[in-house]
Design an enzyme around this catalytic site. Structure first.
Site, short mmCIF file in Angstrom:
data_model
loop_
_atom_site.label_atom_id
_atom_site.label_comp_id
_atom_site.label_asym_id
_atom_site.label_seq_id
_atom_site.Cartn_x
_atom_site.Cartn_y
_atom_site.Cartn_z
N VAL A 154 0.84 -1.21 0.00
CA VAL A 154 0.00 0.00 0.00
C VAL A 154 0.87 1.26 0.00
O VAL A 154 0.58 2.23 -0.70
CB VAL A 154 -0.99 0.00 1.19
N ALA A 198 -6.37 19.66 -4.36
CA ALA A 198 -6.06 19.99 -2.96
C ALA A 198 -5.74 21.48 -2.78
O ALA A 198 -5.85 22.00 -1.67
CB ALA A 198 -4.87 19.15 -2.49
N LYS A 226 -7.23 -1.11 9.92
CA LYS A 226 -8.55 -1.40 10.51
C LYS A 226 -8.47 -1.90 11.94
O LYS A 226 -9.28 -1.55 12.79
CB LYS A 226 -9.31 -2.40 9.62
N GLU A 275 -10.18 6.16 5.68
CA GLU A 275 -11.04 5.61 4.62
C GLU A 275 -10.55 4.24 4.15
O GLU A 275 -11.34 3.33 3.87
CB GLU A 275 -11.06 6.60 3.44
N ILE A 322 -13.17 1.42 -1.89
CA ILE A 322 -14.56 1.93 -1.90
C ILE A 322 -14.66 3.07 -0.88
O ILE A 322 -14.34 2.86 0.29
CB ILE A 322 -15.58 0.83 -1.51
N GLU A 378 -4.62 -11.94 4.82
CA GLU A 378 -3.86 -11.25 5.86
C GLU A 378 -2.63 -12.09 6.21
O GLU A 378 -2.59 -13.30 5.93
CB GLU A 378 -4.73 -11.12 7.13
N ASP A 412 -10.94 -9.92 10.59
CA ASP A 412 -10.71 -8.75 9.72
C ASP A 412 -12.05 -8.05 9.42
O ASP A 412 -12.17 -6.83 9.52
CB ASP A 412 -10.04 -9.23 8.42
N LYS A 462 -13.60 -4.19 10.51
CA LYS A 462 -14.21 -3.24 9.58
C LYS A 462 -15.66 -2.92 9.97
O LYS A 462 -16.10 -1.78 9.89
CB LYS A 462 -14.14 -3.80 8.16
N GLY A 492 -5.49 -4.47 -2.35
CA GLY A 492 -4.58 -4.26 -3.49
C GLY A 492 -3.89 -2.91 -3.38
O GLY A 492 -4.40 -1.98 -2.74
N1 HSE Z 1 -7.21 -9.47 3.88
C1 HSE Z 1 -8.08 -8.41 3.54
C2 HSE Z 1 -9.12 -8.96 2.57
C3 HSE Z 1 -7.31 -7.27 2.90
O1 HSE Z 1 -8.97 -10.10 2.12
O2 HSE Z 1 -10.09 -8.31 2.29
C4 HSE Z 1 -8.00 -5.95 2.94
O3 HSE Z 1 -8.34 -5.49 4.20
#
Ligand code: HSE
Length: 443
Positions: free
Chosen positions: A14, A33, A105, A129, A136, A190, A201, A205, A302
């Protein structure tokens, strides 16, 4: 005007994507900006490792403290993950008066209340975000776009790895373990893949989504979390025959008694748009009282999809750098002093429908016993089918039958009570398989 200087913590997938997007789109980003934005500092565990981005012009260090304390850096972008060192660094950045953008997260779900309170006191922003559903812009959509609504419920496919596994099992009849191994090979999972398949995970979220939807503090520990590792090809096929698809959903609903907060495999009608979100893609369905149901779809992970959200946050922060902290969009959508102490319901109090798979000896009265127990617990049957199990088709175990029952909604504790009784019947061969079912309709 001087460019705004960014300090990146982490130069992996990232981080590298963020540098690339900021450089490639520099001109347009600056027009949006009102200032140029440059990555001036970055930390990485090994600064000599090959990267997906160029690092010329960036001051590199292996000690992240150098980034969060450097007086030149205005915005710290935390992309190292985990919630121990990341928490320390983010709090240190805030203490040094820096704004923070994070894709983390776990950090926000578990320590967000502490972090936002520290940021509030310092008058700095923390934007996150990218922590939910990758590219998204779902945080912004709920927090700002839907600010006129009472959010009634939301349901999301918010873990790409889990969705990839369920999609492959359904479409290619593959088993769970082989699909998980492929997801790991492809780099979706992950670091600890149990976070994906056991729903942790997604629970991180969902915690964040529920807070900004309902104006409640972040309460990760109260999320009911059930993974997908026990879903069998048999259930995927029976669900399909009944017109449903099994998705790993994060679901939060406001009821008169409190807020439901749950992550579990869920049968949903195939005709819903969200049922057709396949592979690693994410989607979140949000029902507002004014707008009705709305659906947000896109890549949940990604390098560049996540960088898209990170850079969007950076632009947001740059736009309001000089504004009065009191007039900014609140971190959790609602003014901090207006967060509600609305209770989170335990799973036993949640209202949902069910798919039950019962393996029973083919004897007179078994079905009658099962339906009587369900009726005694106040549970109404929606549909039912009796199947020859796969073993029977192969010519063995011929006195057993598989009964599939779909119920109307009930309170979970009623179902617990009924299943405890059904499981003790002599004719029942294995504990009943129970998967929750949601219609996700507009009402
Ligand atoms: N491991 C997470 C997924 C990556 O598969 O969605 C993104 O948070």
């Amino acid at each position: 005007m001087e460019p705004v200087k960014i300090g990146l913590l982490g130069l992996g997938t990232v981080g590298g994507g963020t540098v690339n997007v900021l450089r490639r789109n520099a001109e347009e980003i600056s027009r949006r900006a009102g200032r140029d934005i440059i990555v001036s500092h970055a930390s990485a565990r090994d600064i000599n490792k090959p990267r997906i981005c160029q690092t010329d012009g960036i001051q590199l260090t292996e000690d992240p403290i150098n980034v969060v304390t450097d007086p030149e850096v205005s915005i710290v972008v935390e992309l190292i993950g985990g919630d121990t060192l990341a928490r320390e660094l983010v709090l240190k950045a805030i203490a040094n008066g820096k704004h923070v953008v994070t894709a983390n997260k776990a950090l926000i779900a578990k320590h967000g209340n502490e972090i936002f309170s520290a940021a509030q006191k310092k008058g700095v922003m923390v934007a996150f975000e990218a922590a939910v559903a990758g590219g998204i812009p779902i945080i912004k959509a709920i927090r700002e776009g839907l600010a006129g609504n009472q959010i009634e419920w939301l349901a999301g496919i918010i873990n790409g790895t889990g969705n990839f596994i369920l999609t492959e099992m359904r479409d290619k009849q593959r088993d769970f373990d082989s699909v998980l191994a492929e997801a790991q090979r492809l780099g979706y999972a992950e670091a600890d893949p149990t976070f994906d398949v056991e729903g942790i995970d997604a629970a991180h979220k969902l915690t964040i989504l529920a807070s900004i939807a309902f104006g409640i503090p972040l309460q990760f520990k109260k999320v009911y979390t059930e993974g997908i590792s026990k879903i069998t090809g048999e259930d995927v096929d029976y669900a399909s025959e009944l017109g449903f698809t099994i998705k790993h959903l994060g679901l939060s609903r406001r009821t008169e008694q409190g807020v439901e907060l749950r992550v579990h495999p869920t049968l949903i009608p195939k005709r819903r748009l969200i049922a057709n979100v396949d592979g690693v893609m994410n989607a979140v369905l949000v029902k507002g009282d004014a707008v009705g149901p709305t659906l947000y779809y896109g890549a949940g992970a990604g390098a560049e999809p996540t960088a898209s959200a990170v850079v969007g946050d950076i632009v947001d922060v740059v736009r309001v750098l000089t504004s009065d902290p009191e007039n900014r969009v609140p971190h959790l959508a609602f003014q901090p002093e207006s967060l509600s102490d609305f209770p989170i319901l335990p799973i036993s109090e949640v209202e949902t429908a069910y798919y039950l798979r019962i393996s029973a000896s083919d004897q007179t009265g078994v079905m009658a016993n099962i339906t009587r127990i369900l009726a005694d617990s106040g549970i109404s049957i929606d549909s039912m089918l009796q199947k020859e199990p796969v073993a029977d088709l192969a010519g063995s175990n011929t006195d057993s039958a598989t009964i599939i029952i779909v119920t109307h909604t009930t309170i979970e504790k009623n179902m617990d009570e009924a299943l405890a009784k059904i499981n003790t019947l002599d004719a029942i061969n294995n504990d009943v398989v129970r998967i929750r079912l949601e219609h996700l309709d507009a009402d």
